[in-house]
Design an enzyme around this catalytic site. Structure first.
Site, PDB file in Angstrom:
ATOM      1  N   SER A 141       0.874  -1.181   0.000  1.00 64.12           N
ATOM      2  CA  SER A 141       0.000   0.000   0.000  1.00 64.12           C
ATOM      3  C   SER A 141       0.905   1.223   0.000  1.00 64.12           C
ATOM      4  O   SER A 141       2.089   1.129   0.353  1.00 64.12           O
ATOM      5  CB  SER A 141      -0.840   0.002   1.276  1.00 64.12           C
ATOM      6  OG  SER A 141      -1.462   1.253   1.480  1.00 64.12           O
ATOM      7  N   TYR A 154      -2.307  -0.553  10.492  1.00 64.49           N
ATOM      8  CA  TYR A 154      -2.403  -0.935   9.078  1.00 64.49           C
ATOM      9  C   TYR A 154      -1.072  -0.653   8.376  1.00 64.49           C
ATOM     10  O   TYR A 154      -0.537  -1.512   7.663  1.00 64.49           O
ATOM     11  CB  TYR A 154      -3.548  -0.175   8.392  1.00 64.49           C
ATOM     12  CG  TYR A 154      -3.685  -0.496   6.919  1.00 64.49           C
ATOM     13  CD1 TYR A 154      -4.182  -1.725   6.497  1.00 64.49           C
ATOM     14  CD2 TYR A 154      -3.305   0.425   5.942  1.00 64.49           C
ATOM     15  CE1 TYR A 154      -4.300  -2.026   5.143  1.00 64.49           C
ATOM     16  CE2 TYR A 154      -3.419   0.132   4.584  1.00 64.49           C
ATOM     17  CZ  TYR A 154      -3.917  -1.094   4.193  1.00 64.49           C
ATOM     18  OH  TYR A 154      -4.032  -1.392   2.854  1.00 64.49           O
TER      19      TYR A 154
END
Ligand SMILES: NC(=O)c1ccc[n+]([C@@H]2O[C@H](COP(=O)([O-])OP(=O)(O)OC[C@H]3O[C@@H](n4cnc5c(N)ncnc54)[C@H](OP(=O)(O)O)[C@@H]3O)[C@@H](O)[C@H]2O)c1
Length: 244
Positions: A141, A154
């Site tokens: 990501s 995350y």
């Protein structure tokens, strides 16, 4: 461009980026083996791919379970004779501020986003070594490169995916290729896993401009299409309008 059709196992293929990747790779002539927990979705996707002339099969998969992930990769090898590439894509993103102490969600992110990728590597690496080569495409990501409020855990999982990918690349240079694909905001069901009301609200603005999942599938297809001596290591794909 290498034209050889490959056998590609994709985790988290029941929605979003994994689903788009399955469609794209099958359209490119690869044989895809799809895993996720929602088998009704996988069944429909496999039918759709077959209807379009592609080759696909599925097996229920929970990437948090090492034995299940091994069985998934072995099933792909049984179905198609080998496994040329694994797209470690399954992931979730229940964002929240640390002080909300949503420790179960932290654990789930670590289990799926980090352990899941490790389980995919552990399942496929011996097989790839035995067959003389292979390719891991790990989905990180933009959160693998920067941290923002509510995204500490995350981002930590995605920093970990980046570190694991780089370590694997260095240790297995020669016969195993490793590509890290890091999407910016992309249309998918990812934000549905956010239970924290404030983080959920903030995401509506943050995610207003999003790439279609096919844009990430395109990056994955590009990395897989390179000739054997070319290892595309990292690809970051953001919406052109995105500053973060
Ligand atoms: N969309 C974005 O903006 C974005 C940005 C950066 C990175 N990413 C990354 O892209 C990857 C794909 O996410 P997405 O955006 O496509 O979201 P998504 O639509 O929510 O897809 C997530 C996939 O992961 C699967 N999954 C979740 N837990 C699993 C488990 N325990 N075992 C097996 N599969 C599991 C889900 O399938 P089941 O629920 O059926 O198991 C689903 O197919 C993730 O790693 C995510 O972190 C996405």
């Amino acid at each position: 461009m290498e034209q050889t059709a490959k056998v590609v196992a994709v985790t988290g293929a029941s929605s979003g980026i994994g689903e788009a990747t399955a469609r794209r790779l099958a359209a490119d002539g690869h044989r895809v083996f799809l895993g996720a927990r929602r088998t009704d979705r996988l069944e429909r996707l496999v039918e759709e791919i077959a209807g379009a002339g592609g080759t696909a099969a599925f097996r229920r998969l929970d990437v948090t379970d090492a034995a299940d992930t091994r069985a998934f990769i072995n099933a792909a090898a049984s179905a198609y004779g080998r496994v040329d590439a694994v797209v470690n894509n399954a992931g979730l993103m229940p964002l929240s501020p640390l002080e909300a102490l949503r420790t179960e969600e932290w654990d789930r992110m670590i289990d799926v986003n980090v352990r899941g990728v490790l389980h995919g590597i552990a399942a496929a690496l011996p097989l790839m070594r035995a067959q003389g080569g292979g390719h891991f495409v790990n989905i990180a990501s933009v959160g693998a490169y920067e941290v923002s409020p509510t995204a500490a855990v995350y981002c930590a999982t995605k920093f970990a995916v980046r570190a694991i990918s780089e370590g694997l690349r260095q240790e297995s240079a020669g016969d195993i290729r490793v590509t890290l694909v890091s999407p910016g905001v992309t249309e998918s069901e990812l934000a549905d896993s956010i239970s924290d009301p404030e983080a959920r609200e903030a995401m509506k603005t943050y995610r207003a401009v999003a790439l279609p999942a096919s844009a990430i599938a395109e990056a994955i297809a590009y990395a897989l299409s390179q000739p054997p001596q070319v290892d595309v290591n990292e690809i970051v794909v953001r919406p052109a309008a995105s500053a973060q």
